[in-house]
Design an enzyme around this catalytic site. Structure first.
Site, PDB file in Angstrom:
ATOM      1  N   HIS A 175      25.295  50.290  36.084  1.00  0.00           N
ATOM      2  CA  HIS A 175      26.551  49.732  35.583  1.00  0.00           C
ATOM      3  C   HIS A 175      27.205  48.946  36.723  1.00  0.00           C
ATOM      4  CE1 HIS A 175      27.703  52.330  31.835  1.00  0.00           C
ATOM      5  NE2 HIS A 175      27.341  51.121  31.475  1.00  0.00           N
ATOM      6  N   ASP A 216      30.145  48.439  37.794  1.00  0.00           N
ATOM      7  CA  ASP A 216      31.199  48.989  38.669  1.00  0.00           C
ATOM      8  C   ASP A 216      30.622  49.812  39.820  1.00  0.00           C
ATOM      9  OD1 ASP A 216      30.645  50.659  36.328  1.00  0.00           O
ATOM     10  OD2 ASP A 216      32.198  52.032  37.040  1.00  0.00           O
ATOM     11  N   HIS A 217      29.304  50.091  39.770  1.00  0.00           N
ATOM     12  CA  HIS A 217      28.664  50.864  40.844  1.00  0.00           C
ATOM     13  C   HIS A 217      27.841  49.993  41.792  1.00  0.00           C
ATOM     14  CE1 HIS A 217      29.639  54.836  39.026  1.00  0.00           C
ATOM     15  NE2 HIS A 217      29.894  54.005  38.026  1.00  0.00           N
ATOM     16  N   HIS A 253      24.337  59.956  30.825  1.00  0.00           N
ATOM     17  CA  HIS A 253      25.269  58.824  30.690  1.00  0.00           C
ATOM     18  C   HIS A 253      24.719  57.904  29.584  1.00  0.00           C
ATOM     19  CE1 HIS A 253      28.538  56.340  31.980  1.00  0.00           C
ATOM     20  NE2 HIS A 253      27.852  55.465  32.685  1.00  0.00           N
ATOM     21  N   ASP A 289      27.978  58.973  37.007  1.00  0.00           N
ATOM     22  CA  ASP A 289      28.678  58.890  35.709  1.00  0.00           C
ATOM     23  C   ASP A 289      27.930  59.762  34.718  1.00  0.00           C
ATOM     24  OD1 ASP A 289      30.256  57.019  36.918  1.00  0.00           O
ATOM     25  OD2 ASP A 289      30.000  55.491  35.368  1.00  0.00           O
TER      26      ASP A 289
HETATM   27 ZN   LIG Z   1      28.587  54.052  34.182  1.00  0.00          ZN
HETATM   28 ZN   LIG Z   2      31.188  53.890  36.310  1.00  0.00          ZN
END
Ligand SMILES: [Zn+2]
Ligand SMILES: [Zn+2]
Length: 317
Positions: free
Chosen positions: A96, A98-99, A184, A207
């Site tokens: 993802h 955001d990582h 996840h 996550d």
């Molecule tokens: Zn995620």
């Molecule tokens: Zn995340």
């Protein structure tokens, strides 16, 4: 010099201990039998100043390991005086954005500003190879010109992707990193990590919604850092943001995890806040069924793991 400035930096921290025996260890010593964990970014894709993108630094013995590289991780590393050339390896929980969106900055700006001379290994799920290959293509012009024009050290500008499976993925200088599968879904595989050093350990959830496999791998950990999501009680399944909540864990289910794992300290990071709930409610809702030590993580909060686990809260001047 680096040691001196780190000592000065440490003086900015407030030390709170979670046991009666305070470990009188507030400076970095490569041989100290403990792990230091720093939350570089405790946020999500939301572009806010208070919580940068997901990224956690783990220092154990001579190893300096980074877990995820969300937005702003290079700036946060600079705030704690850790330069890119000191990072031994990067571990990704999942892909993802955001990582991982901080990787180009970490890698390219880090390379230039730290004179890194060796490649960086990047451990991650299936898809990591392609992501790194595509990043190299995207930045091919910059990489070439930096070597030709800035005399940047070619090897220091390399990333070496390593796609992993559940199990021990890294073992060096007494530090062991174990990857384990979390839930996840539909992001598969997604990993959490357990880092062990000298009989102590920290577990990072990545996550995940409630995961029994996480409980198995987190047993006996000194520190458990878990993600969390909070939403209004009234959020219905037809709400467009319901699926976000469904990908993560509620405070109540996190409490169930903490009761099963019983870490010395549990800390929340990666705070998913749907429709601007009060953050204090995360702790209240967890503590309704969990009586152990618990803290809501903030950017630059750090933890020292030794005979006890202590929390150092970053203080702005
Ligand atoms: Zn995620
Ligand atoms: Zn995340």
């Amino acid at each position: 010099m680096a040691r001196l400035s780190f000592t000065l930096l440490i003086s900015l921290f407030v030390l709170i201990s979670f046991s009666q025996t305070k470990p009188n260890r507030d400076s970095v010593n490569d041989n100290a039998p403990y792990i230091k964990v720093t939350l570089l970014g405790t946020g999500t894709p939301l572009p806010i100043m208070e919580r940068f993108g997901a990224s956690i630094l783990v220092e154990a013995g001579s190893e300096t390991l980074l877990f995820d590289a969300g937005r702003g991780c290079l700036q946060r590393l600079r705030q704690v005086n850790v330069f890119y050339n000191k990072i031994n390896a990067l571990f990704l929980t999942h892909l993802h954005s955001d990582h991982i969106v901080g990787i180009p900055d970490l890698w390219l700006s880090g390379w230039l500003t730290s004179e890194r001379a060796t490649p960086l290994e990047v451990f991650g799920p299936a898809g990591t190879d392609a992501m790194i290959t595509n990043l190299r293509s995207a930045f091919a012009y910059d990489i070439k010109i930096r070597i030709e024009d800035d005399n940047a050290l070619e090897q220091g500008g390399r990333l070496l992707p390593r796609e992993i499976k559940q199990g021990v993925v890294y073992e060096k200088n007494g530090v062991k990193v174990i990857a384990f599968l979390v839930d996840h879904y539909p992001v598969v595989p997604a990993f959490g990590y357990r880092v062990e050093y000298k009989g102590h350990s920290v577990v990072l959830s990545g996550d995940t919604r409630y995961s029994e496999n996480l409980v198995t791998y987190a047993k006996g950990a000194d520190l458990l850092i878990h993600e969390v999501a909070i939403a209004p009680d009234t959020l219905s399944k037809s709400d467009p943001r319901y699926h976000i909540l469904a990908h993560h864990i509620t405070p109540e289910l996190a409490a169930k995890i903490f009761n099963q794992v019983r870490p010395k300290l549990a800390a929340y990071s990666h705070i998913v806040n749907i429709y601007a709930q009060k953050e204090e409610d995360i702790l209240k809702r967890t503590q309704a069924t969990y009586a152990g030590q618990l803290i809501l993580g903030k950017d630059l909060m750090s933890f020292s793991i030794g005979d006890s686990v202590s929390v150092n809260t970053w203080q702005k001047k």
